[in-house]
Every structure is written in structure tokens, then in C-alpha cells.
Design an enzyme around this catalytic site. Structure first.
Site, PDB file in Angstrom:
ATOM      1  N   HIS A 106      35.258 -39.306 -29.699  1.00 52.30           N
ATOM      2  CA  HIS A 106      33.806 -39.321 -29.890  1.00 52.30           C
ATOM      3  C   HIS A 106      33.402 -38.443 -31.079  1.00 52.30           C
ATOM      4  CE1 HIS A 106      29.573 -39.695 -28.843  1.00 52.30           C
ATOM      5  NE2 HIS A 106      29.462 -38.384 -29.003  1.00 52.30           N
ATOM      6  N   TYR A 107      34.026 -37.281 -31.188  1.00 53.79           N
ATOM      7  CA  TYR A 107      33.749 -36.382 -32.304  1.00 53.79           C
ATOM      8  C   TYR A 107      34.069 -37.051 -33.635  1.00 53.79           C
ATOM      9  CZ  TYR A 107      34.602 -32.536 -35.586  1.00 53.79           C
ATOM     10  OH  TYR A 107      34.617 -31.730 -36.695  1.00 53.79           O
ATOM     11  N   LEU A 108      35.217 -37.688 -33.719  1.00 55.55           N
ATOM     12  CA  LEU A 108      35.625 -38.324 -34.968  1.00 55.55           C
ATOM     13  C   LEU A 108      34.790 -39.564 -35.272  1.00 55.55           C
ATOM     14  CD1 LEU A 108      39.500 -37.901 -34.744  1.00 55.55           C
ATOM     15  CD2 LEU A 108      37.894 -36.628 -36.189  1.00 55.55           C
TER      16      LEU A 108
ATOM     17  N   ALA B  55      31.612 -39.739 -34.569  1.00 62.81           N
ATOM     18  CA  ALA B  55      30.381 -39.168 -35.113  1.00 62.81           C
ATOM     19  C   ALA B  55      30.570 -38.784 -36.580  1.00 62.81           C
ATOM     20  CB  ALA B  55      29.963 -37.946 -34.300  1.00 62.81           C
ATOM     21  N   LYS B  56      31.697 -38.145 -36.887  1.00 68.51           N
ATOM     22  CA  LYS B  56      31.993 -37.770 -38.274  1.00 68.51           C
ATOM     23  C   LYS B  56      32.130 -39.009 -39.151  1.00 68.51           C
ATOM     24  CE  LYS B  56      32.150 -33.256 -38.296  1.00 68.51           C
ATOM     25  NZ  LYS B  56      31.125 -32.528 -39.071  1.00 68.51           N
TER      26      LYS B  56
END
Length: 213
Positions: free
Chosen positions: A125-127, A129-130
Site C-alpha cells: 500500500h505504501y509503495l 501511494a508513492k
């Protein structure tokens, strides 16, 4: 040059301010959410600006000539905050820069954000978003630089890196201080303009490696 640092109260953000404030030609502004953070920004040589990436940021970019986005949610804050800050906050700041005619934008991203679907579930999820923030910046028409470091450490700066469009990041690390130096130098290093690259601790001085990227 008036330059705004988003995420100024974070570890990397503070180091960016410290790097840039050494240059008398740079007027460094640190975006903070809380008034009690202002003194730290001043002690580092920067000028605090109150703004929140989850709200309107248009006033924060007034009179700026460049922006470095070094903000990021913490893992414990959950996916909603990651979306709000790492994705939507970055996109909002890109759009504000474009609206105000600010052409230069440097983005702190992450290795793996080009293919987030390949990441372990805890990082996906973090990646994502990035990835979405990076793609929005690239499509914005701004003069961008997207820096994607490998795993970050809190060790002292080495001052030497390896940079490439795609690197083997297995068991590779880089001190946050060196990432901050890369971001700071990328603002005016024309060879990084409109480029996306990955970095880890290497053997070439930062300025030399960025010049040859």
C-alpha cells in the site's frame, strides 16, 4: 532561491534544511503542522511555515521557486494516513506548485514504487501511494526529480553513493543524511532534471555521481 521543504520536521526533512541552509543563495522554508516545531526549523537555519498536507497548501507555496517533498506517514499510522500524506498530500502539493507557476519539484520516493504489485503485502500500500504520487508528478509538466533510495539507516553520512535508473537493492542501505544531501543537491543539478533514479551507499561523491547519472 526560495525553497519549501514538505516534511520538514521529519528526520530527513531536518537534514535537508541543514544542507540547504549552508548555501547563502538558498532561502529555506520548512512546512510544519505544529507551532512547537517552529523553533527547531529556525535553529537549523530555516523559516517555518504552518501548513498541513491534509488541508489546503496553496498559501504555503506562495513566492516559492522550488519544492522538495520529503514528507511521509509512519507505518503505525495505518493505510488511511499513508494515502492522505504520501499520495494525496504529494499530489496536492504538485498541483499547488503548478497553479502558482513553480517549475522545480524534487520528490523523495522509494525503491519498489515503480512496481508496487511485486512488493511484500506489508509494503504494497505504501509503495502504491508513492507510485501514484510519482506518476502524477511526471505527468504534471513540472521540472521534476524523483529520488528512490533503498532501505534507510540513521548512521552518519558517508557522502558517497551509487545512483542509477534501476539498481540491485538486495542488502543495500543508505544513511538518511546522504539521501538528504542528494535531494538538496538535486534542486540545482540540471543533470537530474526530469529523471527518476535509485540510490544506495556507493563509492562516488554525491555531486560527482549525480553529474554522471
Amino acid at each position: 532561491m526560495n525553497i519549501l521543504i514538505a516534511g520538514a520536521n521529519g528526520t530527513t526533512g531536518k537534514q535537508i534544511i541543514g544542507e540547504l541552509s549552508k548555501n547563502p543563495q538558498m532561502n529555506v522554508y520548512g512546512m510544519i503542522r505544529k507551532e512547537e516545531q517552529a523553533q527547531t526549523i529556525k535553529e537549523l537555519g530555516g523559516h517555518p511555515i504552518r501548513a498541513d498536507l491534509e488541508e489546503n497548501v496553496d498559501k504555503a507555496v506562495d513566492n516559492m521557486e522550488a519544492i522538495i517533498f520529503a514528507a511521509g506517514s509512519r507505518p503505525k499510522t495505518g493505510p488511511d494516513k499513508t494515502t492522505a500524506v504520501d499520495k494525496n498530500g504529494a499530489i496536492k502539493l504538485v498541483d499547488a506548485a503548478k497553479k502558482k507557476g513553480i517549475e522545480r519539484f524534487v520528490m523523495l520516493s522509494s525503491v519498489g514504487s515503480d512496481n508496487p504489485e511485486l512488493a511484500q503485502e506489508g509494503m504494497r500500500h505504501y509503495l502504491e501511494a508513492k507510485h501514484d504520487a510519482d506518476e502524477h508528478l511526471k505527468a504534471s509538466g513540472l521540472t521534476y526529480t524523483i529520488v528512490r533510495p533503498v532501505a534507510l539507516t540513521y548512521e552518519q553520512a558517508i557522502g558517497k553513493i551509487f545512483a542509477g535508473e534501476k539498481v540491485d537493492h538486495t542488502n543495500k542501505f543508505i544513511p538518511r543524511a546522504d539521501v538528504a544531501a542528494v535531494l538538496a543537491q538535486s534542486v540545482t543539478e540540471k543533470n537530474t532534471f526530469n529523471k527518476t533514479f535509485e540510490i544506495f551507499s556507493g563509492t562516488l561523491p554525491i555531486k560527482e555521481d549525480l553529474y554522471n547519472i
